[in-house]
Design a protein around this motif. Sequence first.
Motif: not given
Length: 107
Positions: A1-21
């Motif tokens: 996985m490209a580092p910029q994609d990893l950072a983007t996914i982590e930022s989405w995760r960290d900005a999202t409260a609760g359960r994620i689908l």
Amino acid sequence: MAPQDLATIESWRDATAGRILDAGCGPGHWTDVLSANGQRNVVGVDASARFVSSARERFPHVSLLVADLVALPISRCAAHRNCVGRRDTRVVLAHTRCAGGRPGDAG
């Protein structure tokens, strides 16, 4: 996985409260990142039984389902342009919004 994609996914995760689908989770590598190594409540869904089977082997700490996304009981969120979901679930449409700007750029 490209580092910029990893950072983007982590930022989405960290900005999202609760359960994620993770809608259209494919082989599950993004679902794994969203789960923060099993620390977050994430469900990956894909129509491909082969992808889900592979993801279950690689990421046993993540909940994964074979399902048709159209059949899921979700609706558009008025407050969030980039998700669909119920009040207690946020859907990450990560697979169409990778850091490279084109679907499929994530490795």
